[in-house]
Design a protein around this motif. Structure first.
Motif, PDB file in Angstrom:
ATOM      1  N   ASP A   1      76.379 -26.858 -68.363  1.00  0.00           N
ATOM      2  CA  ASP A   1      77.558 -26.022 -68.380  1.00  0.00           C
ATOM      3  C   ASP A   1      78.479 -26.158 -69.014  1.00  0.00           C
ATOM      4  O   ASP A   1      79.709 -25.914 -68.751  1.00  0.00           O
ATOM      5  CB  ASP A   1      77.708 -25.400 -67.424  1.00  0.00           C
ATOM      6  CG  ASP A   1      76.004 -24.514 -66.753  1.00  0.00           C
ATOM      7  OD1 ASP A   1      75.857 -24.565 -67.256  1.00  0.00           O
ATOM      8  OD2 ASP A   1      76.267 -24.852 -65.229  1.00  0.00           O
ATOM      9  N   GLY A   2      78.939 -26.860 -69.917  1.00  0.00           N
ATOM     10  CA  GLY A   2      80.261 -27.370 -70.640  1.00  0.00           C
ATOM     11  C   GLY A   2      80.871 -28.152 -69.842  1.00  0.00           C
ATOM     12  O   GLY A   2      82.101 -28.851 -70.610  1.00  0.00           O
ATOM     13  N   LYS A   3      80.845 -28.635 -68.682  1.00  0.00           N
ATOM     14  CA  LYS A   3      81.792 -30.321 -68.637  1.00  0.00           C
ATOM     15  C   LYS A   3      81.526 -30.943 -68.801  1.00  0.00           C
ATOM     16  O   LYS A   3      80.729 -31.856 -69.396  1.00  0.00           O
ATOM     17  CB  LYS A   3      80.553 -29.569 -66.735  1.00  0.00           C
ATOM     18  CG  LYS A   3      81.208 -29.008 -65.549  1.00  0.00           C
ATOM     19  CD  LYS A   3      80.163 -28.818 -64.633  1.00  0.00           C
ATOM     20  CE  LYS A   3      80.084 -27.753 -63.762  1.00  0.00           C
ATOM     21  NZ  LYS A   3      79.549 -28.167 -62.539  1.00  0.00           N
ATOM     22  N   TRP A   4      82.768 -31.741 -68.904  1.00  0.00           N
ATOM     23  CA  TRP A   4      82.909 -33.003 -69.477  1.00  0.00           C
ATOM     24  C   TRP A   4      82.668 -34.042 -68.498  1.00  0.00           C
ATOM     25  O   TRP A   4      82.211 -35.218 -69.127  1.00  0.00           O
ATOM     26  CB  TRP A   4      84.166 -32.876 -70.031  1.00  0.00           C
ATOM     27  CG  TRP A   4      85.486 -32.910 -69.622  1.00  0.00           C
ATOM     28  CD1 TRP A   4      86.431 -32.103 -69.119  1.00  0.00           C
ATOM     29  CD2 TRP A   4      85.435 -33.869 -68.199  1.00  0.00           C
ATOM     30  NE1 TRP A   4      86.945 -32.226 -68.385  1.00  0.00           N
ATOM     31  CE2 TRP A   4      86.963 -33.283 -67.779  1.00  0.00           C
ATOM     32  CE3 TRP A   4      85.079 -35.436 -67.990  1.00  0.00           C
ATOM     33  CZ2 TRP A   4      87.792 -34.163 -66.362  1.00  0.00           C
ATOM     34  CZ3 TRP A   4      86.208 -36.256 -66.481  1.00  0.00           C
ATOM     35  CH2 TRP A   4      86.990 -35.090 -66.002  1.00  0.00           C
ATOM     36  N   TRP A   5      82.693 -33.887 -67.219  1.00  0.00           N
ATOM     37  CA  TRP A   5      81.604 -35.023 -65.996  1.00  0.00           C
ATOM     38  C   TRP A   5      80.593 -34.421 -65.681  1.00  0.00           C
ATOM     39  O   TRP A   5      80.457 -33.465 -66.225  1.00  0.00           O
ATOM     40  CB  TRP A   5      82.702 -34.536 -65.480  1.00  0.00           C
ATOM     41  CG  TRP A   5      83.217 -33.451 -64.392  1.00  0.00           C
ATOM     42  CD1 TRP A   5      82.364 -32.370 -63.421  1.00  0.00           C
ATOM     43  CD2 TRP A   5      83.545 -32.279 -64.749  1.00  0.00           C
ATOM     44  NE1 TRP A   5      82.014 -31.625 -62.756  1.00  0.00           N
ATOM     45  CE2 TRP A   5      83.632 -31.381 -63.790  1.00  0.00           C
ATOM     46  CE3 TRP A   5      84.490 -31.709 -65.589  1.00  0.00           C
ATOM     47  CZ2 TRP A   5      83.800 -29.726 -63.953  1.00  0.00           C
ATOM     48  CZ3 TRP A   5      85.256 -29.985 -65.432  1.00  0.00           C
ATOM     49  CH2 TRP A   5      84.655 -29.366 -64.730  1.00  0.00           C
ATOM     50  N   GLY A   6      79.930 -35.470 -65.027  1.00  0.00           N
ATOM     51  CA  GLY A   6      78.628 -35.156 -64.566  1.00  0.00           C
ATOM     52  C   GLY A   6      77.347 -35.289 -65.506  1.00  0.00           C
ATOM     53  O   GLY A   6      76.012 -35.695 -64.725  1.00  0.00           O
ATOM     54  N   GLY A   7      77.728 -36.282 -65.968  1.00  0.00           N
ATOM     55  CA  GLY A   7      76.830 -37.245 -66.797  1.00  0.00           C
ATOM     56  C   GLY A   7      76.339 -38.736 -65.454  1.00  0.00           C
ATOM     57  O   GLY A   7      76.322 -38.678 -64.711  1.00  0.00           O
ATOM     58  N   TYR A   8      75.201 -38.896 -66.825  1.00  0.00           N
ATOM     59  CA  TYR A   8      74.140 -40.450 -65.612  1.00  0.00           C
ATOM     60  C   TYR A   8      75.262 -41.409 -66.036  1.00  0.00           C
ATOM     61  O   TYR A   8      75.784 -41.524 -66.921  1.00  0.00           O
ATOM     62  CB  TYR A   8      72.735 -40.379 -66.650  1.00  0.00           C
ATOM     63  CG  TYR A   8      72.193 -41.710 -66.502  1.00  0.00           C
ATOM     64  CD1 TYR A   8      71.446 -41.202 -65.745  1.00  0.00           C
ATOM     65  CD2 TYR A   8      71.917 -43.056 -66.712  1.00  0.00           C
ATOM     66  CE1 TYR A   8      70.655 -42.655 -65.034  1.00  0.00           C
ATOM     67  CE2 TYR A   8      72.009 -44.025 -65.920  1.00  0.00           C
ATOM     68  CZ  TYR A   8      70.674 -43.234 -65.764  1.00  0.00           C
ATOM     69  OH  TYR A   8      69.977 -44.467 -65.106  1.00  0.00           O
ATOM     70  N   TYR A   9      75.024 -42.222 -64.815  1.00  0.00           N
ATOM     71  CA  TYR A   9      76.207 -42.875 -64.450  1.00  0.00           C
ATOM     72  C   TYR A   9      77.675 -42.687 -65.287  1.00  0.00           C
ATOM     73  O   TYR A   9      78.465 -43.577 -65.809  1.00  0.00           O
ATOM     74  CB  TYR A   9      75.609 -43.780 -65.036  1.00  0.00           C
ATOM     75  CG  TYR A   9      74.849 -45.668 -64.066  1.00  0.00           C
ATOM     76  CD1 TYR A   9      74.959 -46.141 -63.503  1.00  0.00           C
ATOM     77  CD2 TYR A   9      73.476 -44.419 -63.662  1.00  0.00           C
ATOM     78  CE1 TYR A   9      73.768 -46.749 -62.555  1.00  0.00           C
ATOM     79  CE2 TYR A   9      72.625 -44.353 -63.569  1.00  0.00           C
ATOM     80  CZ  TYR A   9      73.220 -46.428 -62.027  1.00  0.00           C
ATOM     81  OH  TYR A   9      71.924 -46.849 -61.797  1.00  0.00           O
ATOM     82  N   GLY A  10      77.962 -41.433 -64.353  1.00  0.00           N
ATOM     83  CA  GLY A  10      79.274 -40.782 -65.528  1.00  0.00           C
ATOM     84  C   GLY A  10      80.625 -40.494 -64.345  1.00  0.00           C
ATOM     85  O   GLY A  10      80.638 -41.835 -63.366  1.00  0.00           O
TER      86      GLY A  10
END
Length: 643
Positions: free
Chosen positions: A298-307
């Motif tokens: 959803d366009g978020k720069w946070w919230g990825g794998y091991y992020g």
């Protein structure tokens, strides 16, 4: 090369001062001896004659191949420091045994993990890097280094993990079978009970109260939703954790010197610098296959794998950044290559706030903003400062408030955080701060204290290893979800840990446990035995580091044998000695030898010692695993049939 050729080609000097061995030197040699014996007992207890591990018949899921490597990788590192020659043979046999065994379990393919993330790859493949340091390099080492690197440079058609057009690693889950865009319930099966106590990976998992900080992976319905949402949001595209792959590619450069490997490391670091600039100075933790930040999130720069959100936050952001930046400096000598890690530390520090009378920084970012404020760790700026010796990196360390005595030495635990000092102690690494104090002249008692603590650690580990709980024949023969912890048993029981020896003899902090090279100012070879490490009865102490020099004391504690030690400038020969100044007890120069080479041979007659100030140019030589003896097969690689 013959002995005569060695002595003609490498500058040479002889120690002449008779000394009573200082206590630190006696303890250092005692520790090496005790570690040798502990290593042999450890291997005998947990391995078979063919190098395989005495363990269960099956192991499911994608987790676990890193753990046995972690348990035994220090055999090669101890040998590199001066441990028994037997350790070199054992280290190689056990690497082969583990690789075969986990191939049979189904997780390793073509000698490399089929697929997992680069926190775990980084941990496991330290073993490969240590074998390079434990030379002489073999044809197998070189061939594997090139093959493994090809899995991440776009050259391996069976493992197309890298998109050469967009310069991105195509998934957080990669390996010898290529990127894994879809994970299965079986892949995470061994984690379920452990992850029940972790924060949820998403804030909108049905039936999960994200604010509780817990997520019931052991609940089948919740688990099914987690796997589905991971495959939708997390398993495609690039993440900062993948920067640890620069170590694998740099490893190929150290073996071959081929420019394409250096170029790949620099290009991949550069593309993350651009993404960070595009994101306003904060590195994004998820980049889609098109190169778009937040493409599946959803366009978020946070919230990825091991992020930034799950599971560890800033640690798994800054560690791969630090590793990659240090690798780039090693390959180029360009200190500006540290800037991406520097800027992330600065950006994190700029977000600090005062809490309970202390300055704290955010470790995570949720949909509601920055959170999980903790005291800043000085460890990462210490690594940067050791590379640069720059005032700006020293200031990054000094700005961090001291919540405890930085001179205090601890006996570290396997993992987690020491409650008293707040120090993370993964792989029993816990004394970076007191070493930093020592190397700046602020902790003079440190050498003896850390050696004593290391001996206590070995004793502690031997007690655990020899206990009934440490008997592998008492462990469960087949996998069950209630017995996950035994995958870490070898690390928990291993007595072969040597933080003190790395710091005191090489002049550097222990490597970053999740995939960092063992960077240091010097290393040693036994000139007579033609092998890595300090010769028998020789002790070494790095006493001071500056941007252009190192002060080093060598002592031969034997009253009967002469020893010949070759000192190398840098772990990988990346530095160059200029002059060797012999210092008296007051620190005045009494003799000078011109060196102008990456190696210096020091003869130590029985009962002698010498203190040297070695002036040097840093990062001026091409780094490699080369030893002081020529390798006629350095560029030899086998070629298969072209079918």
């Amino acid at each position: 090369m013959s002995d005569v050729e060695i002595r003609q080609s490498i500058p040479r000097m002889t120690a002449s001062r008779q000394v009573v061995p200082p206590q630190w030197a006696l303890t250092e040699r005692l520790l090496i001896d005790q570690l040798d014996k502990a290593a042999i007992e450890f291997v005998a207890r947990y391995t078979r004659a063919d190098g395989t591990l005495i363990w269960r018949q099956d192991w499911p899921g994608m987790d676990g191949s890193d753990d046995p490597y972690e348990g035994f990788m220090n055999l090669a590192l101890l040998y590199m420091l001066g441990g028994s020659s037997k350790l070199h043979e054992l280290a190689r046999k056990i690497w082969e045994g583990i690789t075969w065994q986990w191939t049979e379990y189904g997780q390793i393919h073509r000698e490399f993990d089929s697929y997992y993330d680069w926190m775990h790859h980084g941990e496991g493949y330290l073993y490969v890097y240590f074998l390079g340091l434990a030379g002489p390099v073999t044809l197998k080492d070189r061939q594997r280094a090139v093959r493994f690197a090809g899995m991440y440079t776009g050259e391996d058609q069976e493992a197309l993990n890298y998109d050469t057009e967009h310069k991105l690693i195509r998934s957080p889950i990669t390996g010898s079978r290529g990127p894994q865009f879809e994970l299965t319930a079986e892949d995470w099966s061994t984690h379920r009970g452990i992850l029940d106590d972790y924060l949820a990976p998403y804030e909108d998992i049905p039936g999960v109260d994200f604010a509780s900080g817990k997520c019931q992976w052991s609940n089948d319905a919740v688990y099914a939703d987690i796997i589905r949402m991971m495959n939708e949001r997390m398993t495609r595209g690039d993440v900062p954790l993948n920067l640890n792959a620069t170590g694998l590619v740099a490893n190929a450069f150290l073996h071959t010197g081929e420019e394409k490997y250096r170029s790949w490391v620099l290009d991949y670091l550069s593309v993350w610098e651009k993404r960070t600039q595009q994101n306003g100075g904060i590195i994004p933790d998820n980049v889609g296959l098109s190169g778009e930040i937040g493409q599946y999130n959803d366009g978020k720069w946070w919230g990825g794998y091991y992020g930034w959100r799950w599971p560890h936050g800033f640690m798994t952001i800054i560690e791969p950044l630090t590793n990659a930046c240090m690798n780039a400096v090693l390959l180029t000598g360009d200190m500006s290559k540290l800037d991406l890690a520097r800027k992330q530390l600065d950006a994190n520090w700029a977000l600090r706030k005062e809490q309970d009378g202390m300055w704290v920084v955010p470790n995570k970012h949720f949909d509601t903003g920055w959170t999980d404020y903790r005291e800043a760790s000085p460890k990462y700026p210490v690594y940067l400062w050791i590379m640069s010796m720059a005032d700006e990196d020293l200031e990054r360390i000094e700005r961090i408030p001291r919540d405890h005595d930085w001179n205090e030495v601890i006996v570290p635990k396997l993992s987690g955080t020491d409650k008293k000092t707040g120090r993370n102690t993964k792989h029993y690494i816990g004394n970076t701060q007191p070493w930093f104090q020592y190397i700046r002249g602020l902790n003079p008692g440190y050498p003896q204290q850390i050696l004593d603590a290391n001996i206590r650690l070995v004793e502690q580990q031997l007690t655990k290893m020899r206990s009934e709980a440490g008997d592998p024949l008492n462990w469960t023969n087949q996998y069950s979800e209630d017995d996950f912890s035994s995958i870490h048993a070898w690390q928990e029981m291993c007595p072969v840990y040597m933080e003190s020896l790395i710091q005191l003899t090489l002049g550097g902090p222990m490597h970053i446990s999740h995939g960092g090279f063992q960077h240091a100012r010097v290393r040693y070879y036994d000139a007579e035995a033609k092998r890595p490490g300090l010769p028998k009865s020789v002790a070494a102490l790095v006493k001071e580091l500056t941007a252009d020099s190192v002060i080093l004391e060598l002592v031969n504690i034997s009253l009967f044998d002469m020893r010949s030690t070759i000192i190398q400038a840098g772990t990988f020969g990346e530095h160059q000695f200029k002059e060797a100044h012999v210092l008296n007890e007051e620190g005045a120069i009494i003799e000078t030898t011109s060196v102008n080479a990456q190696w210096l041979l020091v003869d130590l007659p029985a009962g002698t010692g010498v203190t040297l100030r070695l002036s040097m140019d840093r990062f001026v030589n091409t780094p490699s695993y080369d030893m002081p003896w020529s390798d006629r097969e350095k560029n030899v690689l086998l070629e298969g049939r072209k079918l």
